[in-house]
Design a protein around this motif. Structure first.
Motif, mmCIF file in Angstrom:
data_model
loop_
_atom_site.group_PDB
_atom_site.id
_atom_site.type_symbol
_atom_site.label_atom_id
_atom_site.label_comp_id
_atom_site.label_asym_id
_atom_site.label_seq_id
_atom_site.Cartn_x
_atom_site.Cartn_y
_atom_site.Cartn_z
ATOM 1 N N HIS A 141 0.840 -1.195 0.000
ATOM 2 C CA HIS A 141 0.000 0.000 0.000
ATOM 3 C C HIS A 141 0.882 1.255 0.000
ATOM 4 N N GLN A 144 -2.576 0.632 -8.572
ATOM 5 C CA GLN A 144 -3.188 1.834 -9.146
ATOM 6 C C GLN A 144 -4.620 1.494 -9.535
ATOM 7 N N CYS A 145 -4.821 0.932 -10.744
ATOM 8 C CA CYS A 145 -6.207 0.630 -11.125
ATOM 9 C C CYS A 145 -6.732 -0.577 -10.375
ATOM 10 N N CYS A 149 -0.164 -0.122 -15.092
ATOM 11 C CA CYS A 149 -0.250 1.206 -14.465
ATOM 12 C C CYS A 149 1.026 1.634 -13.752
ATOM 13 N N GLY A 197 4.256 0.672 -13.717
ATOM 14 C CA GLY A 197 5.631 0.585 -14.196
ATOM 15 C C GLY A 197 6.491 -0.287 -13.298
ATOM 16 N N PRO A 211 10.337 12.048 -4.123
ATOM 17 C CA PRO A 211 11.239 12.176 -5.261
ATOM 18 C C PRO A 211 11.363 13.622 -5.743
ATOM 19 N N LEU A 224 -2.006 8.006 1.769
ATOM 20 C CA LEU A 224 -2.126 6.745 1.033
ATOM 21 C C LEU A 224 -3.365 6.763 0.139
ATOM 22 N N ARG A 225 -3.300 5.988 -0.942
ATOM 23 C CA ARG A 225 -4.432 5.855 -1.861
ATOM 24 C C ARG A 225 -5.673 5.406 -1.083
ATOM 25 N N GLY A 231 -6.931 2.040 -1.893
ATOM 26 C CA GLY A 231 -5.807 1.116 -2.075
ATOM 27 C C GLY A 231 -6.016 -0.229 -1.400
ATOM 28 N N GLY A 233 -7.286 4.452 -11.637
ATOM 29 C CA GLY A 233 -5.958 4.024 -11.228
ATOM 30 C C GLY A 233 -5.007 5.175 -11.007
ATOM 31 N N ILE A 248 3.459 19.280 -6.712
ATOM 32 C CA ILE A 248 3.023 17.885 -6.584
ATOM 33 C C ILE A 248 2.037 17.781 -5.411
ATOM 34 N N PRO A 292 3.148 12.833 -3.717
ATOM 35 C CA PRO A 292 4.403 12.359 -4.338
ATOM 36 C C PRO A 292 4.360 10.905 -4.805
ATOM 37 N N THR A 293 3.774 10.008 -4.018
ATOM 38 C CA THR A 293 3.748 8.592 -4.428
ATOM 39 C C THR A 293 2.905 8.405 -5.686
ATOM 40 N N GLY A 353 4.102 7.441 -9.422
ATOM 41 C CA GLY A 353 3.461 6.286 -10.058
ATOM 42 C C GLY A 353 3.005 6.587 -11.480
ATOM 43 N N GLN A 354 2.550 7.816 -11.714
ATOM 44 C CA GLN A 354 2.167 8.193 -13.072
ATOM 45 C C GLN A 354 3.381 8.184 -13.994
ATOM 46 N N HIS A 376 6.318 6.474 -13.502
ATOM 47 C CA HIS A 376 6.811 5.100 -13.674
ATOM 48 C C HIS A 376 5.944 4.352 -14.700
ATOM 49 N N GLY A 377 4.628 4.448 -14.539
ATOM 50 C CA GLY A 377 3.717 3.703 -15.410
ATOM 51 C C GLY A 377 3.743 4.212 -16.840
ATOM 52 N N ASP A 434 13.761 6.117 -12.511
ATOM 53 C CA ASP A 434 14.106 7.206 -11.592
ATOM 54 C C ASP A 434 13.291 8.436 -11.979
ATOM 55 N N ALA A 435 12.305 8.783 -11.156
ATOM 56 C CA ALA A 435 11.427 9.926 -11.449
ATOM 57 C C ALA A 435 11.773 11.092 -10.531
ATOM 58 N N VAL A 436 11.972 12.245 -11.138
ATOM 59 C CA VAL A 436 12.368 13.435 -10.385
ATOM 60 C C VAL A 436 11.455 14.592 -10.791
ATOM 61 N N PHE A 437 11.029 15.358 -9.793
ATOM 62 C CA PHE A 437 10.120 16.473 -10.079
ATOM 63 C C PHE A 437 10.725 17.813 -9.705
#
Lengths: 170, 732
Positions: free
Chosen positions: A95, A101-102, A139, A141, A167, B2-3, B6, B470, B617, B620-621, B625-626, B628-629, B670-673
């Motif tokens: 979690h 995600q989806c 979703c 990655g 990040p 958290l989502r 989730g 998602g 942002i 952040p998680t 995730g957007q 990475h996916g 590696d995602a950086v904002f």
């Protein structure tokens, strides 16, 4: 296929999520059909119906398997565990890491992730990524899934400080 | 945070459309054309079968317009009499038993007189293949800036290139599905997997000639969309509704994967030609770009996909003279539709490959060539939009180079390639941007509304048609409202997207939901405070004020509302294609580190760095995730996802032979904002969801080109394609 509602049934005994059951099943049913359509266990999903995506993953006698590729009659004498059997308290790492995600692949991911967590010796032969390769996710990655599995086993994430944390730069 | 949903997803408790119990419901299935183009002569039902227990819908059962309401209404609900692609729906069947239905559908024969199909969008059609206008062109668009032809005349360098992208299938893990029924008040209801409930409302009102209050559309938890559930759910909803109306019982249509891949939309294939003039010191002088997209058999969303494609076609650079011409053309292929990025991934692929090609041709380092041409604040885009957002575009580039160890990798790879007999490594960069929200006047035209209601217990409820698929809408909206009202997120509920309960906050597309709809929610929160007479209330005092208002107004509820209004100073001329194409842009630099095995010709992404500025942002998680996916979805498009066409239908419509990346095919991303806040986005946010789809393919193709010393200008770069590139290079 015959166009008749009357179907032959076979009686099997099996254990599903710890409950011993005697079930009349149609020989044409897949284990996935038995679980979803006849036992109301809709956690496992049909994502492809041909054993590629892993959304229907359950454990048969402890081992992850695609329930779309197993006939219901093959559950005879076996112990089947679905995502519904997983202790929600064990899911905190997935979690927090953003492993869902989806959610369509998630029940299968959870089954495989839980198997890896319980069988850390498997990592002597294959990476977490290789062991998760039977579960397609479109979703996340995979970062969130891999980091969640590793965290649940007490390992640092793949990117160390970057994993699951903030990040954000500047 | 958290989502929110989730844990329901992790435990398998979340109920998707195929998981819902539906007493008395029939199963529905679709009879489809097996011919690319022709005229239906007859539909034959095998007389050996008793059809009395089936509900059958043919085009004759359609009493209103036989049209699916999209941008145009050229797509029929059921083809009649002309079919335009294999897999096109011709008739519908429903039955109580799914196996009986599956067996019966094979005993329906559609007799079709063949006509010559147009199957290759890259070549002009023969006269007997014309099906639209004089040339099968759906839409033609053009951007003009400065004087391109004069600029070429005096240029030190002119470089040309041709780039091509294949189709891509969405592969949301939950296939399309819809349940339809007529309720006790005669309202036609549809419930299912979708991104845009009000698109389905429009489809139902148009086809059945009903006012909006006589139809009802409810979104079920949606197992991925990526654009694939933007336009297509209108089709499946109409099919289910037609069957339900005729049967007088609920009907459920759930596509199997092969049917989903055969019949539903995909990313537009595209061919781009670039001709670029550059000064002796490497400044862009002129960009002349031609874009052709395959629209497939019907218009669907092709005009707006093409529009976004050409607007992004010249990249995030400034150039005084730009001409971009775009066409979307008809072919007798499954219609192409929305897919994450919406035309921009195709044109960015071409432009970023071309930037490397130009740098190579003029003998300049590709990083330096980009660096000197990246748009600066105060400079203008191809449409003449002045960029002035304060984003650190050069800093983004430098961050990507540093995080990826770009220069070190170049040196390490040179050594590696000199000593390895059978492997080659390369590193590739892409620099790109993405316009957030609808293009041009699109947001004004949508005129979206979102509500925040106060409930009797003092808590609040978000009411919007925006969908969770998602991406994390539910969580992010909750954060935005809790933040605006200064309350605990636990006191924020979200209403199910149900057209009878929530206003039209617009489609959940175009990276607009957090930025645009989230901002509407912020304003709706302010409106709620005004209504309850507590303009400055936060936290407990806000809850108390809502309770007081509800006590004083029994039977009523305070509903804060906001309707979209454009940020000041945004002007777009849709005729001239000039002005502010988007309210704001996001910016990114991506670096791919790739290895090719010369024995198998398979390319593998060893590492991937994604640096972007998408505004502030919110979570952040979820934001990571957007990225990475999106990156992994684009790795698939770049390297392995190959739609194989046979007579305009996908021949490999199975996950066995249309392969998408597994965990083992992909590296850690590696995602950086960077976070330059945007005043008109919720909590300072800009759009995010699509940007990560734009950059990986050119970064990977640039890395492969770098590794092999050749031009990889066509994706997907499957092992077969790389083998061909290597073989052709040997023979050249």
């Amino acid at each position: 296929m015959p166009n008749t509602p009357e179907q032959h049934t076979v009686t099997i005994a099996c254990t599903i999520n710890g409950r011993r059951l005697s079930l009349g099943v149609n020989p044409a049913w897949r284990l996935l059909d038995l679980l979803r359509d006849h036992l109301g266990l809709t956690g496992a999903k049909e994502g492809c119906g041909e054993g590629e995506c892993g959304a229907c993953t359950v454990r048969i006698d402890g081992l992850p398997a695609n329930s779309c590729l197993v006939l219901a009659v093959q559950a005879s004498g076996r112990s089947i565990e679905t995502v519904e059997s997983i202790d929600p308290a064990s899911l905190g790492f997935l979690h927090a890491s953003g492993a869902t995600q989806c959610g369509a692949c998630t029940p299968g991911v959870v089954i495989t992730a839980d198997w890896i967590r319980r069988n850390p010796d498997a990592l002597e032969h294959a990476s977490v990524r290789a062991l998760m390769a039977g579960n397609l996710c479109r979703c996340t990655g995979y970062n969130g899934i891999i980091d969640g599995v590793m965290a649940s086993m007490g390992f640092p994430g793949e990117a160390g400080a970057c994993a699951g944390g903030d990040p954000c730069e500047s | 945070m958290l989502r929110i949903e989730g844990l329901a997803k992790l435990t398998g408790a979340e109920r998707y459309v195929d998981d819902l119990p539906m007493d008395g419901a029939l199963w529905g299935m679709t009879v489809r054309s097996e011919v690319a183009r022709g005229v239906v002569r007859s539909i034959e039902f095998d007389p050996a079968l008793d059809w009395s227990s089936f509900t059958i819908v043919t085009p004759e059962d359609i009493t209103g317009p036989n049209e699916v309401h999209h941008i145009e209404c050229d797509q029929p609900i059921l083809a009649s009499p002309e079919v335009r692609h294999i897999g096109e729906a011709v008739a519908l069947l429903a039955h109580e038993d799914r196996d009986t239905l599956r067996a019966a559908i094979r005993r329906v024969k559609v007799n079709i007189d063949h006509l010559p199909p147009a199957l290759d969008y890259r070549v002009d059609p023969e006269p007997d293949q014309i099906q639209r206008g004089e040339d099968n062109v759906f839409t033609e668009l053009r951007i003009d800036k400065g004087g391109v032809d004069a600029a070429f005349a005096g240029a030190a360098h002119v470089v040309e290139g041709e780039y091509e992208c294949g189709a891509q299938e969405h592969i949301y893990i939950e296939p399309q599905g819809m349940i339809a029924w007529v309720d006790d008040n005669g309202v036609v209801c549809c419930k299912g997997s979708m991104q845009c409930p009000y698109y389905v409302v429009s489809a139902l009102t148009h086809a059945f000639g009903r006012p909006e209050e006589r139809v009802r559309v409810i979104q079920t938890p949606t197992g991925g969309g990526f654009g694939g559930k933007e336009d297509y759910p209108s089709v499946i909803a109409l099919h289910a509704a037609l069957l339900a109306i005729k049967a007088g019982r609920p009907v459920r249509i759930i596509y199997d994967r092969d049917e989903d891949m055969l019949a539903t939309t995909k990313r537009h294939p595209a061919l781009m030609r670039h001709r670029t003039a550059v000064s002796a010191d490497g400044k862009l002088l002129a960009q002349d770009i031609d874009v052709i997209m395959d629209g497939g058999a019907y218009v669907t969303l092709s005009p707006v996909v093409l529009s976004r494609g050409i607007i992004h076609g010249a990249g995030p650079y400034t150039c005084p003279n730009v001409r971009i011409r775009g066409r979307a053309v008809l072919t007798n292929t499954t219609p192409f539709g929305a897919f994450r990025g919406f035309g921009a991934p195709q044109t960015h692929f071409a432009n970023e490959r071309h930037m490397d090609a130009v740098a190579h041709a003029i003998g300049m380092d590709p990083v330096q060539f980009r660096r000197i041409n990246i748009i600066r604040d105060g400079e203008t885009t191809a449409t003449g939009q002045v960029i002035r957002d304060g984003a650190d575009r050069i800093g983004i580039l430098d961050s990507a180079l540093t995080r990826s160890r770009y220069r070190q990798l170049q040196r390490e790879h040179a050594d590696f390639n000199a000593s390895s007999p059978d492997k080659r490594r390369g590193v590739g960069l892409a620099y790109f941007h993405h316009g957030a929200g609808f293009t041009g006047a699109g947001e004004v035209y949508l005129s979206s509304i979102a509500n925040v209601a106060g409930l009797p217990d003092g808590s609040v409820e978000i009411r919007a048609a925006s969908t969770e698929m998602g991406q994390g809408k539910e969580t992010v909206f909750t954060q935005i409202v809790a933040n605006r009202l200064g309350i605990d997120p636990a006191r924020v509920r979200t209403a199910t997207p149900d057209s009878s309960q929530v206003p039209n906050s617009g489609p959940t597309v175009a990276s607009r939901t957090t930025m645009v709809v989230g901002h509407l929610l912020e304003r709706a929160c302010d409106d709620l405070r005004t209504i309850i007479g507590a303009p400055d209330a936060r936290g407990d005092s806000l809850h108390a004020a809502i309770e007081r208002w509800c006590d004083a107004n029994p039977g009523a509820e305070p509903v804060g509302a906001a309707r979209y209004r454009p940020p000041p100073g945004v002007h777009w001329d849709d005729k001239a294609y000039k002005g502010d194409a988007y309210g704001t842009y996001t910016w990114a630099a991506y670096v791919a580190d790739v290895e090719i095995d010369l024995r198998t010709c398979a390319a593998t992404v060893r590492a991937f760095t994604a640096v972007q500025d998408v505004g502030a942002i919110v979570n952040p998680t979820l934001a990571a995730g957007q990225v990475h996916g999106g990156v992994v979805q684009a790795i698939g498009w770049a390297l392995m996802e190959d739609c194989v066409w046979r007579d305009g239908a996908m021949a490999n419509n199975q996950l066995t032979n249309y392969i998408i990346p597994t965990a083992d095919d992909t590296p850690h991303i590696d995602a950086v904002f960077f976070q330059t806040p945007y005043e008109f986005g919720a909590m300072g946010s800009k759009g995010l969801g699509e940007l990560p789809m734009d950059g990986p393919a050119p970064a990977i193709a640039n890395a492969i080109s770098d590794a092999l010393g050749l031009a990889a200008n066509r994706i997907p770069l499957t092992p077969e394609r790389i083998f061909t590139l290597l073989t052709n290079a040997q023979h050249a």
